[in-house]
Enzyme design. Sequence first.
Site, PDB file in Angstrom:
ATOM      1  N   HIS A 188      57.782  -8.314  -1.891  1.00 53.56           N
ATOM      2  CA  HIS A 188      57.123  -7.217  -1.178  1.00 53.56           C
ATOM      3  C   HIS A 188      57.848  -5.904  -1.347  1.00 53.56           C
ATOM      4  O   HIS A 188      57.238  -4.853  -1.285  1.00 53.56           O
ATOM      5  CB  HIS A 188      56.921  -7.578   0.291  1.00 53.56           C
ATOM      6  CG  HIS A 188      55.679  -8.357   0.481  1.00 53.56           C
ATOM      7  ND1 HIS A 188      55.668  -9.700   0.675  1.00 53.56           N
ATOM      8  CD2 HIS A 188      54.390  -7.968   0.408  1.00 53.56           C
ATOM      9  CE1 HIS A 188      54.427 -10.115   0.749  1.00 53.56           C
ATOM     10  NE2 HIS A 188      53.635  -9.086   0.600  1.00 53.56           N
ATOM     11  N   ARG A 293      38.803 -10.356 -16.125  1.00 56.38           N
ATOM     12  CA  ARG A 293      38.554 -11.343 -17.186  1.00 56.38           C
ATOM     13  C   ARG A 293      39.267 -12.637 -16.806  1.00 56.38           C
ATOM     14  O   ARG A 293      40.413 -12.867 -17.188  1.00 56.38           O
ATOM     15  CB  ARG A 293      39.076 -10.828 -18.534  1.00 56.38           C
ATOM     16  CG  ARG A 293      38.275  -9.660 -19.117  1.00 56.38           C
ATOM     17  CD  ARG A 293      38.875  -9.200 -20.437  1.00 56.38           C
ATOM     18  NE  ARG A 293      37.957  -8.442 -21.255  1.00 56.38           N
ATOM     19  CZ  ARG A 293      37.904  -7.098 -21.280  1.00 56.38           C
ATOM     20  NH1 ARG A 293      38.723  -6.387 -20.528  1.00 56.38           N
ATOM     21  NH2 ARG A 293      37.039  -6.484 -22.054  1.00 56.38           N
ATOM     22  N   ARG A 329      34.583 -12.048 -13.500  1.00 52.99           N
ATOM     23  CA  ARG A 329      33.712 -12.647 -14.503  1.00 52.99           C
ATOM     24  C   ARG A 329      34.115 -14.103 -14.686  1.00 52.99           C
ATOM     25  O   ARG A 329      35.309 -14.406 -14.818  1.00 52.99           O
ATOM     26  CB  ARG A 329      33.875 -11.901 -15.829  1.00 52.99           C
ATOM     27  CG  ARG A 329      33.160 -12.604 -16.958  1.00 52.99           C
ATOM     28  CD  ARG A 329      33.181 -11.801 -18.206  1.00 52.99           C
ATOM     29  NE  ARG A 329      34.451 -11.901 -18.897  1.00 52.99           N
ATOM     30  CZ  ARG A 329      34.731 -11.202 -19.989  1.00 52.99           C
ATOM     31  NH1 ARG A 329      33.857 -10.334 -20.456  1.00 52.99           N
ATOM     32  NH2 ARG A 329      35.884 -11.350 -20.595  1.00 52.99           N
ATOM     33  N   GLU A 427      25.447  -8.261 -22.776  1.00 51.33           N
ATOM     34  CA  GLU A 427      26.276  -8.072 -23.972  1.00 51.33           C
ATOM     35  C   GLU A 427      25.661  -8.715 -25.195  1.00 51.33           C
ATOM     36  O   GLU A 427      26.298  -8.807 -26.239  1.00 51.33           O
ATOM     37  CB  GLU A 427      27.715  -8.556 -23.720  1.00 51.33           C
ATOM     38  CG  GLU A 427      27.826  -9.957 -23.178  1.00 51.33           C
ATOM     39  CD  GLU A 427      29.252 -10.362 -22.864  1.00 51.33           C
ATOM     40  OE1 GLU A 427      30.207  -9.693 -23.296  1.00 51.33           O
ATOM     41  OE2 GLU A 427      29.419 -11.390 -22.180  1.00 51.33           O
ATOM     42  N   ASN A 450      31.396  -4.137 -25.969  1.00 59.46           N
ATOM     43  CA  ASN A 450      32.180  -4.682 -27.090  1.00 59.46           C
ATOM     44  C   ASN A 450      31.355  -5.728 -27.841  1.00 59.46           C
ATOM     45  O   ASN A 450      31.218  -5.678 -29.054  1.00 59.46           O
ATOM     46  CB  ASN A 450      33.480  -5.324 -26.592  1.00 59.46           C
ATOM     47  CG  ASN A 450      34.261  -4.406 -25.684  1.00 59.46           C
ATOM     48  OD1 ASN A 450      34.098  -3.198 -25.749  1.00 59.46           O
ATOM     49  ND2 ASN A 450      35.092  -4.959 -24.807  1.00 59.46           N
ATOM     50  N   ASP A 451      30.828  -6.671 -27.071  1.00 62.79           N
ATOM     51  CA  ASP A 451      30.003  -7.700 -27.717  1.00 62.79           C
ATOM     52  C   ASP A 451      28.621  -7.169 -28.048  1.00 62.79           C
ATOM     53  O   ASP A 451      28.036  -7.555 -29.063  1.00 62.79           O
ATOM     54  CB  ASP A 451      29.906  -8.937 -26.810  1.00 62.79           C
ATOM     55  CG  ASP A 451      31.129  -9.820 -26.976  1.00 62.79           C
ATOM     56  OD1 ASP A 451      31.576  -9.981 -28.128  1.00 62.79           O
ATOM     57  OD2 ASP A 451      31.647 -10.324 -25.961  1.00 62.79           O
ATOM     58  N   ARG A 461      33.611  -8.306 -34.417  1.00 67.52           N
ATOM     59  CA  ARG A 461      34.567  -7.360 -33.820  1.00 67.52           C
ATOM     60  C   ARG A 461      36.013  -7.708 -34.117  1.00 67.52           C
ATOM     61  O   ARG A 461      36.922  -6.897 -33.908  1.00 67.52           O
ATOM     62  CB  ARG A 461      34.324  -7.221 -32.303  1.00 67.52           C
ATOM     63  CG  ARG A 461      34.661  -8.434 -31.492  1.00 67.52           C
ATOM     64  CD  ARG A 461      34.144  -8.332 -30.062  1.00 67.52           C
ATOM     65  NE  ARG A 461      35.177  -8.023 -29.090  1.00 67.52           N
ATOM     66  CZ  ARG A 461      35.050  -8.260 -27.785  1.00 67.52           C
ATOM     67  NH1 ARG A 461      33.927  -8.743 -27.294  1.00 67.52           N
ATOM     68  NH2 ARG A 461      36.018  -7.984 -26.959  1.00 67.52           N
ATOM     69  N   CYS A 498      31.160  -2.081 -18.640  1.00 68.09           N
ATOM     70  CA  CYS A 498      32.547  -2.529 -18.540  1.00 68.09           C
ATOM     71  C   CYS A 498      33.200  -2.719 -19.905  1.00 68.09           C
ATOM     72  O   CYS A 498      34.367  -3.081 -19.989  1.00 68.09           O
ATOM     73  CB  CYS A 498      32.660  -3.795 -17.701  1.00 68.09           C
ATOM     74  SG  CYS A 498      31.849  -5.191 -18.466  1.00 68.09           S
TER      75      CYS A 498
HETATM   76  C1  PEP Z   1      32.393  -6.800 -23.696  1.00 70.66           C
HETATM   77  O1  PEP Z   1      31.995  -7.659 -24.471  1.00 70.66           O
HETATM   78  O2  PEP Z   1      32.096  -5.593 -23.772  1.00 70.66           O
HETATM   79  C2  PEP Z   1      33.282  -7.176 -22.586  1.00 70.66           C
HETATM   80  C3  PEP Z   1      33.575  -6.353 -21.620  1.00 70.66           C
HETATM   81  O3  PEP Z   1      33.808  -8.425 -22.604  1.00 70.66           O
HETATM   82  P1  PEP Z   1      34.970  -8.905 -23.608  1.00 70.66           P
HETATM   83  O4  PEP Z   1      35.524  -7.689 -24.289  1.00 70.66           O
HETATM   84  O5  PEP Z   1      35.952  -9.614 -22.771  1.00 70.66           O
HETATM   85  O6  PEP Z   1      34.225  -9.798 -24.520  1.00 70.66           O
HETATM   86 MG    MG Z   2      32.134  -9.757 -24.061  1.00 75.58          MG
END
Ligand code: PEP
Ligand code: MG
Length: 549
Positions: A188, A293, A329, A427, A450-451, A461, A498
């Site tokens: 703490h 995550r 998530r 996504e 991202n996905d 990616r 996100c």
């Molecule tokens: C995404 O796919 O944009 C995402 C936030 O999840 P991750 O990057 O963990 O796949």
């Molecule tokens: Mg993703």
Amino acid sequence: MKEYAGKEIFNGIAIGKLKFYAKEQKQIIRKKIEDSHQEYARYEAAKAEAASQLEVLHQKALKQVGEAGAEIFQVHSMMLEDEDYNDSVKNIIDTQQVNAEYAVAVTGDNFSQIFASMDNEYFQARSADVKDVSERLISVLTGNGEKKESIDEPVIILADDLAPSETVQMDKSNLLAFVTRQGSVNSHTAILARTMGIPALVGIQIEEAWDGEIGIVDGYTGKFIVSPSEDVLAEYRAKKTKDDEYKELLTTLRGKETITKTGQKVNLYANIGNVSDLVTVLKNDAAGIGLFRSEFLYLDSEDFPTEEEQFKIYRQVAETMAGKKVIIRTLDIGADKQADYFQLEKEANPALGYRAIRICLTQTDIFKTQLRALYRASAYGNIAIMYPMITSVEEVRKIKEISKAVREELQEIGVPIGKVEEGIMIETPAAAIISDLLAKEVDFFSIGTNDLTQYTLAIDRQNSKLDVFYNPHHEAILRLIQLVIDNAHKAGIWAGICGELGADTTLTETFLKMGVDELSVSPACVLPIRKIIREASLTKKRKKGIIKE
Ligand code: PEP
Ligand code: MG
């Protein structure tokens, strides 16, 4: 000049005089007493006095560091009422016919050793709390009053360990940094240092002889320098100036709303992968967590994390965020995130393979364990659950069936469950295209750019050779984002982003025009984006269509 490496607790640079903080060693004398009832009454009176001291400290800490940081003093008050602790003190007084000071000292030592020997880091850190509470009781019993360290010039405090009560009582205006030999990043005192925004390091073998010398604390790298050379001093002075400028930006934007000049509000949240990221979330004043995550818990484990292990972590996050939204998530394992114990088969196209919700919907025992932990933790804060890699309405309905069954099982055995918003990640192109249908099934959308970029542009990616083609600004992506936001709003639900694109400041205004309700970004990006949003003066929201202007 001497250089040491420790563990950083809170970022920042401090340069200044070192001051060794020596704890008062209280000699506890074992005395025989006549009347154990009377001695226990003396103990009860000391407990009441300690409780009122803790209440004063709690109020003081509330003002200085807010609720999350002040909570420790409530924990200490609760420790005073701990049945096992009190039984032990009473038993020693009764059976050994000895004074309360001695009984408390023995009990405190025993209990703190038990905590220290536990496997779990959290409980190990509680050992210092038990010691702190016991020392307080002893001070009251011996009439020594409270120890207060007077700091009358700016100093870097060096200590073996610091109790939370010692930390909060120090004069912050002269406190440049803490460096301690002991103490964990979960203690703490560490939490208080972070919340107070004071650079701090633990794990440095400090020496009393350094008292009075000049020291440098680098809370970014964990480096501690004693008696720096002129060159190093100059280098760190320059670093400190930069750091101060950055902090200045933070302080002006902390506590401010994320709202445009024309009154458009955005929920600006942070993305985290584990509990330790909460430090930067708090530091950067995110309004909540938009993406936890959870698969990182699984990746950090040698085997499936148990319900109890997960529950503790989700609860800790929910409690730390103190009522702010925490969107967790569910497991998004597979593709680039592999854990051996899942024994996933090698696949030709793992990103298109057996991953995330597809695992959860086929190995429902894994999914249910996580959901139980999440619903149990929901009673301790404002938890929302979000499901990844959705492509169809059927998947969402199946998820809802399973989650309903889990909630009912918990309710049957009387487990409290909070109000939990349930949303999905958008996504995959499929999810974006049918977002009108999906919107009727859930409470919110969070767009995983991202996905979404990977699947829409058919670009792996993970493949760095394709980086030049991986263009999240592609018209197709922007159109899909607009479509998702519009469909969410038509159904009366909210939509956020996100994925990493949410932190792309060149698109912040675009997203505002699209009507985005939430952006969840890495903690360090929160304040720069808040700045852009607060400076934006958009006259009207774009309802539809393509975004480039
Ligand atoms: C995404 O796919 O944009 C995402 C936030 O999840 P991750 O990057 O963990 O796949
Ligand atoms: Mg993703």
